[in-house]
Design a protein around this motif. Structure first.
Motif, short mmCIF file in Angstrom:
data_model
loop_
_atom_site.label_atom_id
_atom_site.label_comp_id
_atom_site.label_asym_id
_atom_site.label_seq_id
_atom_site.Cartn_x
_atom_site.Cartn_y
_atom_site.Cartn_z
N GLU A 6 0.83 -1.20 0.00
CA GLU A 6 0.00 0.00 0.00
C GLU A 6 0.87 1.25 0.00
N SER A 7 0.31 2.32 -0.52
CA SER A 7 0.97 3.63 -0.47
C SER A 7 -0.10 4.71 -0.55
N GLY A 9 -0.87 6.97 2.01
CA GLY A 9 -1.37 7.48 3.27
C GLY A 9 -0.66 8.76 3.67
N LEU A 20 -5.35 6.23 -1.88
CA LEU A 20 -4.49 5.10 -1.55
C LEU A 20 -4.33 4.19 -2.76
N CYS A 22 -2.66 0.29 -4.01
CA CYS A 22 -2.18 -1.02 -3.58
C CYS A 22 -1.62 -1.72 -4.81
N VAL A 94 -5.04 2.80 10.32
CA VAL A 94 -4.15 2.14 9.36
C VAL A 94 -5.03 1.43 8.34
N TYR A 96 -5.49 -1.15 5.19
CA TYR A 96 -4.90 -2.36 4.65
C TYR A 96 -5.58 -2.77 3.35
N THR A 119 -1.02 1.25 5.54
CA THR A 119 -0.56 2.63 5.39
C THR A 119 -1.38 3.51 6.32
N GLN A 120 -0.72 4.41 7.03
CA GLN A 120 -1.40 5.23 8.03
C GLN A 120 -2.10 6.42 7.37
#
Length: 125
Positions: A6-7, A9, A20, A22, A94, A96, A119-120
């Motif tokens: 994931e990216s 956040g 987001l 994935c 977070v 997912y 990812t937060q």
């Protein structure tokens, strides 16, 4: 095996937007239903959105995000996305990405076999 990363956040003010992504690798991505889940501190992991292996109109959302979040996928790029608009502080968690090889589109976390690292997302008021 399917690997998910994931990216996207980050920290955003209430009312703002984030997207987001994935990235999936390892198997034929188009055979997999994909889901987004989130977990806030002290709470259980909860369903956010899911999309069938074929994408299109076969999407599902939690009531809490319906009308604000949009899930989509690009099978040619092995990517699934979560566009999040009108973010609220209660969306802080977070997030997912998850995958399962299935003709259906599960909403239960236990149905998914593969998970990313998360990812937060933090929404400030």
């Amino acid at each position: 095996q399917v690997q998910l990363v994931e990216s996207g956040g980050g920290l955003v003010q209430a009312g703002g937007s984030l997207r987001l992504s994935c990235a999936a690798s390892g198997r034929t991505f188009s055979n997999y239903a994909m889901g987004w889940f989130r977990q806030a501190p002290g709470k259980e992991r909860e369903f956010v959105a899911a999309i069938s292996w074929s994408g299109g109109s076969s999407t599902y959302y939690a009531d809490s995000v319906k009308g604000r979040f949009t899930i989509s996928r690009d099978n040619a790029k092995n990517q699934v996305y979560l566009q999040m608009n009108s973010l609220k502080p209660e969306d802080t968690a977070v997030y997912y990405c998850a995958a399962v090889r299935s003709a259906t589109t599960p909403r239960a976390a236990r149905a998914y076999k593969y998970w990313g690292q998360g990812t937060q997302v933090t929404v400030s008021s």
